[in-house]
Design a protein around this motif. Sequence first.
Motif, mmCIF file in Angstrom:
data_model
loop_
_atom_site.group_PDB
_atom_site.id
_atom_site.type_symbol
_atom_site.label_atom_id
_atom_site.label_comp_id
_atom_site.label_asym_id
_atom_site.label_seq_id
_atom_site.Cartn_x
_atom_site.Cartn_y
_atom_site.Cartn_z
ATOM 1 N N VAL A 137 -4.740 -39.779 28.091
ATOM 2 C CA VAL A 137 -3.252 -40.179 28.188
ATOM 3 C C VAL A 137 -2.775 -40.511 26.741
ATOM 4 O O VAL A 137 -1.389 -40.704 26.682
ATOM 5 N N LYS A 138 -3.671 -40.964 25.968
ATOM 6 C CA LYS A 138 -3.247 -41.450 24.532
ATOM 7 C C LYS A 138 -2.780 -39.950 24.061
ATOM 8 O O LYS A 138 -1.779 -40.314 22.872
ATOM 9 N N ASN A 139 -3.011 -38.845 24.344
ATOM 10 C CA ASN A 139 -2.474 -37.506 23.533
ATOM 11 C C ASN A 139 -0.869 -37.619 23.832
ATOM 12 O O ASN A 139 -0.283 -36.968 23.161
ATOM 13 N N LEU A 140 -0.435 -38.269 24.987
ATOM 14 C CA LEU A 140 0.960 -38.254 25.295
ATOM 15 C C LEU A 140 1.813 -39.021 24.319
ATOM 16 O O LEU A 140 3.002 -38.870 23.592
ATOM 17 N N ALA A 141 1.096 -40.386 23.652
ATOM 18 C CA ALA A 141 1.828 -41.056 22.452
ATOM 19 C C ALA A 141 1.754 -40.334 21.259
ATOM 20 O O ALA A 141 2.657 -40.079 20.358
ATOM 21 N N VAL A 142 0.723 -39.354 20.915
ATOM 22 C CA VAL A 142 0.582 -38.551 19.734
ATOM 23 C C VAL A 142 1.488 -37.707 20.066
ATOM 24 O O VAL A 142 2.129 -36.970 19.073
ATOM 25 N N LEU A 143 1.835 -37.124 21.198
ATOM 26 C CA LEU A 143 2.764 -36.056 21.472
ATOM 27 C C LEU A 143 4.098 -36.590 20.905
ATOM 28 O O LEU A 143 4.923 -35.824 20.135
ATOM 29 N N GLY A 144 4.600 -37.828 21.428
ATOM 30 C CA GLY A 144 5.804 -38.350 20.892
ATOM 31 C C GLY A 144 5.766 -38.507 19.508
ATOM 32 O O GLY A 144 7.026 -38.155 18.858
ATOM 33 N N LEU A 145 4.873 -38.889 18.695
ATOM 34 C CA LEU A 145 4.840 -39.331 17.336
ATOM 35 C C LEU A 145 4.981 -37.874 16.589
ATOM 36 O O LEU A 145 5.808 -37.731 15.541
ATOM 37 N N SER A 146 4.516 -36.812 17.111
ATOM 38 C CA SER A 146 4.396 -35.426 16.477
ATOM 39 C C SER A 146 5.794 -34.762 16.468
ATOM 40 O O SER A 146 6.234 -34.379 15.592
ATOM 41 N N LEU A 147 6.355 -35.173 17.744
ATOM 42 C CA LEU A 147 7.847 -34.541 17.849
ATOM 43 C C LEU A 147 8.861 -35.132 17.015
ATOM 44 O O LEU A 147 9.668 -34.681 16.619
#
Length: 432
Positions: free
Chosen positions: A412-422
């Motif tokens: 689930v935390k990958n979703l936050a990393v996805l947002g930060l990456s974008l």
Amino acid sequence: MMRVLIVGAGGFIGRHLAARLAGEGLQVVAAGRDPKALSRLLPGVEIVSCDLARDGAGDWAERLRGIDAVVNCAGIIGAGADYAGVHQRGAIALFDGARAAGVGRVIQISALGADETGTTPYHRSKRAADDHLARLGADGTGMGWAVLRPSLVLGRGGASAALFAALAALPVTPRLGSGHWQVQPIHVDDLVAILVHLLRAPKALCARLDVVGPQAMSTDELTAEMRRWLGLGLGPEMERAPVLPIPRWLLALVTRAGIGPASPESLTMLAAGNTAPLAPLVEATGITPRPVGQILALHPSTEADLAMSQLTPIAPVMRWLLALVWLAGGLVSLGLAPAGSTDAILARLGLEGAAAVGALWAGSLADIAVGLAILAKRRGASLAGVVLMGGYTAILSAIAPELWTDPFGPLVKNLAVLGLSLAVHALEMRRG
């Protein structure tokens, strides 16, 4: 019809000048290192490729054929910048090429302080080119010239406006040094009006002009002006805004570390003062620049201006945090994770023994490479991380779907990393 070559047309001043001249029906030729980027920035404008750091006078012969006037807007500032190559040797080659091609008028955008008082490499390189242009204009060839030395130039897309808007948008307003460092900003619209006047004037100026606004102000006052423009405080509310003094030694440390939009040279310029008399500019051009508050009011801020101002101070932090995620993931997997903690996951993929060790090392090194690329500001590094993370997520979702409901949320935390990456990728694209 006058045909004008703008060198450094992709920069802040160059873009504004090119748009104004094209809008008035003049033939504009935009020159820069990245023709594709120039075509996107200035659609419909003729584009030529150049590189001031490498080109000699002979390289300009074809580019300057049929050109009536040249405006050199090229300028760089920052750690490791090739001032001697771009500001001095490159500009001198351009001016020599213009004289050889019979160009009638050359205007150089220099900088306030590029005179005998200038101490930074930035100022010295600008002054060397200014002096060379003045000598060419005095040798009897008939080439008209002008050197404009602006103070801070404000306007959307400019580094100075971005810096002070970012300071103004912070919850606590930073005070640079004493807070009394003096500047005399001019808006880019007024600078462009002066340039247009000098290009169209029947007689060339053949002089150096300090280009400043009508009002000298402290850095505290300019920050407050930008705060009002962003709609973050008026009147007594401004007086109650908390202030955080930042001593010069700390500012110097931050700029040397490459953190934030300022550089050691720009800090030195601010501390030395950036003001000049207005009367010579008005006498030479007949144009009186408008006060900062008045012209900012003609360009009301938008939600996008406020959002960008609030993002600018935290953009480096976002990049460092994202890099830390990738570096930690790679280093922990290689040396800090408990022995055998990844064996079960790799076994589900059918990997054991040497194959499992190879896969672990490959994944960890890939993580570390992405982290280092993000720190190095490599374009597309954050998107590469998104692709890598997507691959990891897809594999783990297939072989261990229970990780989606794990209390610690490893997937689930990958979703936050996805947002930060974008977000980091969007900010990277803004730089280019």
